[in-house]
Write an enzyme that holds these catalytic residues in place. Structure first.
Site, mmCIF file in Angstrom:
data_model
loop_
_atom_site.group_PDB
_atom_site.id
_atom_site.type_symbol
_atom_site.label_atom_id
_atom_site.label_comp_id
_atom_site.label_asym_id
_atom_site.label_seq_id
_atom_site.Cartn_x
_atom_site.Cartn_y
_atom_site.Cartn_z
ATOM 1 N N ASP A 137 0.716 -1.238 0.362
ATOM 2 C CA ASP A 137 0.092 -0.143 0.020
ATOM 3 C C ASP A 137 1.323 1.078 -0.169
ATOM 4 O OD1 ASP A 137 0.549 -0.339 2.474
ATOM 5 O OD2 ASP A 137 -0.773 -0.011 3.826
ATOM 6 N N HIS A 172 24.644 4.104 -18.871
ATOM 7 C CA HIS A 172 23.640 4.364 -17.553
ATOM 8 C C HIS A 172 24.025 2.910 -16.541
ATOM 9 C CE1 HIS A 172 20.917 5.943 -21.032
ATOM 10 N NE2 HIS A 172 21.948 6.713 -20.681
ATOM 11 N N ASP A 220 26.953 11.334 -14.210
ATOM 12 C CA ASP A 220 26.911 12.126 -15.282
ATOM 13 C C ASP A 220 25.106 12.099 -14.055
ATOM 14 O OD1 ASP A 220 24.124 12.631 -17.166
ATOM 15 O OD2 ASP A 220 24.924 11.014 -18.477
ATOM 16 N N ASP A 253 20.984 18.141 -17.312
ATOM 17 C CA ASP A 253 21.881 16.735 -18.179
ATOM 18 C C ASP A 253 23.388 16.523 -17.914
ATOM 19 O OD1 ASP A 253 22.692 14.100 -19.054
ATOM 20 O OD2 ASP A 253 21.051 14.344 -20.861
ATOM 21 N N HIS A 268 27.586 5.464 -28.481
ATOM 22 C CA HIS A 268 26.163 6.141 -28.570
ATOM 23 C C HIS A 268 25.850 7.520 -29.399
ATOM 24 C CE1 HIS A 268 27.676 9.567 -26.234
ATOM 25 N NE2 HIS A 268 28.592 8.696 -25.521
ATOM 26 N N HIS A 326 20.676 15.024 -27.571
ATOM 27 C CA HIS A 326 19.178 14.914 -27.089
ATOM 28 C C HIS A 326 18.439 15.642 -26.963
ATOM 29 C CE1 HIS A 326 19.573 14.043 -23.181
ATOM 30 N NE2 HIS A 326 20.436 13.336 -22.874
ATOM 31 N N HIS A 338 15.096 13.148 -21.808
ATOM 32 C CA HIS A 338 15.436 12.609 -23.088
ATOM 33 C C HIS A 338 14.151 13.099 -23.385
ATOM 34 C CE1 HIS A 338 18.208 9.081 -22.722
ATOM 35 N NE2 HIS A 338 18.567 10.290 -22.425
ATOM 36 N N GLU A 348 27.478 15.222 -26.156
ATOM 37 C CA GLU A 348 27.879 14.449 -25.110
ATOM 38 C C GLU A 348 28.463 13.506 -26.178
ATOM 39 O OE1 GLU A 348 24.887 11.785 -22.982
ATOM 40 O OE2 GLU A 348 23.367 13.327 -23.911
ATOM 41 N N TYR A 376 34.845 4.784 -25.043
ATOM 42 C CA TYR A 376 35.226 4.089 -23.769
ATOM 43 C C TYR A 376 35.806 2.526 -24.315
ATOM 44 C CZ TYR A 376 31.103 7.018 -23.602
ATOM 45 O OH TYR A 376 30.349 7.996 -23.073
ATOM 46 N N ARG A 381 33.357 10.938 -20.932
ATOM 47 C CA ARG A 381 32.365 11.647 -21.647
ATOM 48 C C ARG A 381 32.178 12.605 -20.924
ATOM 49 N NH1 ARG A 381 28.844 7.900 -20.789
ATOM 50 N NH2 ARG A 381 27.374 8.865 -19.321
ATOM 51 N N GLU A 420 29.438 16.286 -21.450
ATOM 52 C CA GLU A 420 28.653 16.650 -21.147
ATOM 53 C C GLU A 420 27.806 17.891 -21.227
ATOM 54 O OE1 GLU A 420 24.743 13.699 -20.068
ATOM 55 O OE2 GLU A 420 23.641 14.411 -21.757
HETATM 56 N N1 GLY Z 1 21.848 11.336 -18.885
HETATM 57 C C1 GLY Z 1 21.595 9.973 -20.171
HETATM 58 C C2 GLY Z 1 21.869 11.010 -21.172
HETATM 59 O O1 GLY Z 1 22.747 12.052 -21.128
HETATM 60 O O2 GLY Z 1 21.629 10.988 -22.185
HETATM 61 MN MN MN Z 2 22.340 13.629 -22.125
HETATM 62 MN MN MN Z 3 23.787 12.206 -19.241
#
Ligand code: GLY
Ligand code: MN
Ligand code: MN
Length: 444
Positions: free
Chosen positions: A44, A248, A265, A276, A355, A359, A366, A389, A393, A410, A412
């Site tokens: 609950d 992730h 991140d 982000d 990747h 985005h 995202h 970003e 790797y 990375r 970003e």
């Molecule tokens: N934090 C997820 C990304 O950078 O897309």
């Molecule tokens: Mn991102």
């Molecule tokens: Mn990110």
């Protein structure tokens, strides 16, 4: 209602978003937007409630069990109605305060009634309309209500019922609005980015060998909360050493090692808007020669891609800029071998850059918004916010000299497209090698 440090958005802003949305709908249409449903965590108890991003965008109303109904008459007149939970003394003692219809109407500036007769209100709103607009497939209970309402309207024409004959998906229409941030959104995102940038600086300054990854996470989340951002926009990633290769990674349960890099991140969520940011830095405050060399390649690519963010350009340009720099750098370091132009054409760096480059960013980390129009990358336009970003790797066992194994980098940032190019909303957190080392040494 309880106040927080979170800045508020004026009701007129939500009203203007609703008006812009309705302006796109045909006459004699009805639009339904459901609040998010609560999700059970255990028996609950529920997970912390997060409002549906579209519902938040149009109303700012923070409670579950609510529905926005907007109608456009055959003559083009617009009406809007919020249905929400009623005041309830017992429920409020157990679960928390509720706005109730009267206070909701006053606070959020749109007519509101209690939701007890919600099925009938939906039926009346749909009856005799030509077009129904909603997001089918997001909330099962809401879908079931819409289906059963349509079934009833189709079944009893003798009662004067007639179901809409056309249905549109709300999501692409609202996504196109959300892609272009208004002034209130830009100001909220600037705040979210500033808070998040400072949190990254704090993590750099307080990082020490042998700390646990989740302890760096706690430093970050503490700063978010102390600045009014109770939540993160997504699960915080703190990856020491090779954990940085897991894109992730959120286990955050390893000890940070002297001599390793750590990749963080993290971005806070403020009034629903997410920042982000990723930074990668040495646990002990000093980059090794290999770490610095690989880091510099990613940084060069990040600068080159950011420079391409301006009206008229598209992700084609940012990706090309990043790939050129990554390939050149990897070739110079001997991680790739061959002829530069061929390697660029073959996108050979994709072996280590696994990747996308970025985005849209907004109410969802995202964020919504089409990336291509008619199958072509859409040009950047003022008001769009996106991340840049790039990353490299190199997990253990990769097909290169062992000295690179286990490295993950990375970087970003969050960019707002403006007429003159872009504003980097997250440049308060250093990314130059010397600037990171100086911050970690306490010399700035
Ligand atoms: N934090 C997820 C990304 O950078 O897309
Ligand atoms: Mn991102
Ligand atoms: Mn990110």
């Amino acid at each position: 209602m309880a106040s927080t440090l979170v800045p508020t958005v004026a009701p007129a802003v939500f009203a203007s978003r609703r008006a812009r949305l309705m302006a796109q709908l045909p006459n004699n249409s009805v639009l339904l937007v459901s609040a998010a449903a609560e999700i059970t965590r255990s028996r609950d108890t529920e997970f912390a409630f997060r409002q549906d991003s579209d519902f938040n965008y149009l109303t700012g109303f923070p409670e579950p069990d609510a529905l926005l109904i907007m109608q456009k008459s055959a003559a083009g007149e617009m009406t809007e109605l919020l249905l929400c939970r009623p005041k309830d003394e017992l429920a409020e003692i157990w679960q928390g305060r509720r706005y109730g219809a009267a206070l909701a109407a006053e606070t959020f500036g749109l007519p509101a009634i209690s939701h007890e007769n919600l099925p009938l209100e939906v039926q009346n709103a749909l009856n005799q309309k030509t077009t129904l607009v909603y997001s089918q497939g997001t909330y099962a209970e809401f879908d079931a209500l819409v289906s059963s309402t349509l079934a009833t309207l189709r079944k009893y024409p003798k009662k004067g019922y007639q179901a809409p004959t056309q249905q549109f998906d709300l999501r692409p229409i609202i996504a196109e609005l959300r892609l272009f941030k208004d002034e209130a959104e830009i100001s909220m995102m600037q705040k979210a980015c500033k808070i998040s940038a400072q949190a990254h600086c704090n993590a750099m300054q307080q990082c020490k060998a042998d700390m646990w990854e989740y302890q760096l996470e706690a430093i970050i989340r503490f700063h978010f909360a102390m600045q009014g951002a109770r939540d993160a926009g997504y699960n915080t990633i703190v990856g020491g050493g090779e954990n940085g290769c897991i894109l992730h990674y959120t286990d955050n349960n390893a000890q940070l090692k002297d001599g390793d890099l750590v990749l963080i991140d993290a971005g806070c969520e403020l009034a629903g808007y997410s920042a982000d940011i990723t930074r990668t830095f040495p646990v002990n405050g000093k980059f090794s020669a290999e770490q610095a060399a690989l880091y510099q390649v990613v940084l060069n690519a990040q600068y080159a891609a950011c420079a391409a963010v301006k009206p008229g350009n598209s992700t084609k340009d940012t990706v090309a800029a990043a790939i050129a720099e990554l390939t050149k750098g990897l070739l110079e370091l001997g991680i790739l071998q061959g002829e530069l132009d061929t390697l660029i054409k073959e996108q050979a760096c994709k072996k280590y850059f696994i990747h996308g480059l970025g985005h849209w960013l907004g109410l969802d980390v995202h964020d919504v918004g089409a990336y291509k129009v008619n199958d072509v990358e859409r040009p950047f336009e003022p008001g769009m916010v996106l991340t840049i970003e790039p990353g490299l790797y190199i997990p253990t066992g990769s097909d290169c000299d062992k000295k690179w194994w286990g490295l993950a980098v990375r970087i970003e940032d969050d960019l707002l497209v403006i007429k003159e190019g872009h504003l980097n909303l997250t440049d308060d957190v250093p990314k130059e090698i010397a600037a990171i080392e100086a911050l970690m040494a306490g010399s700035v």
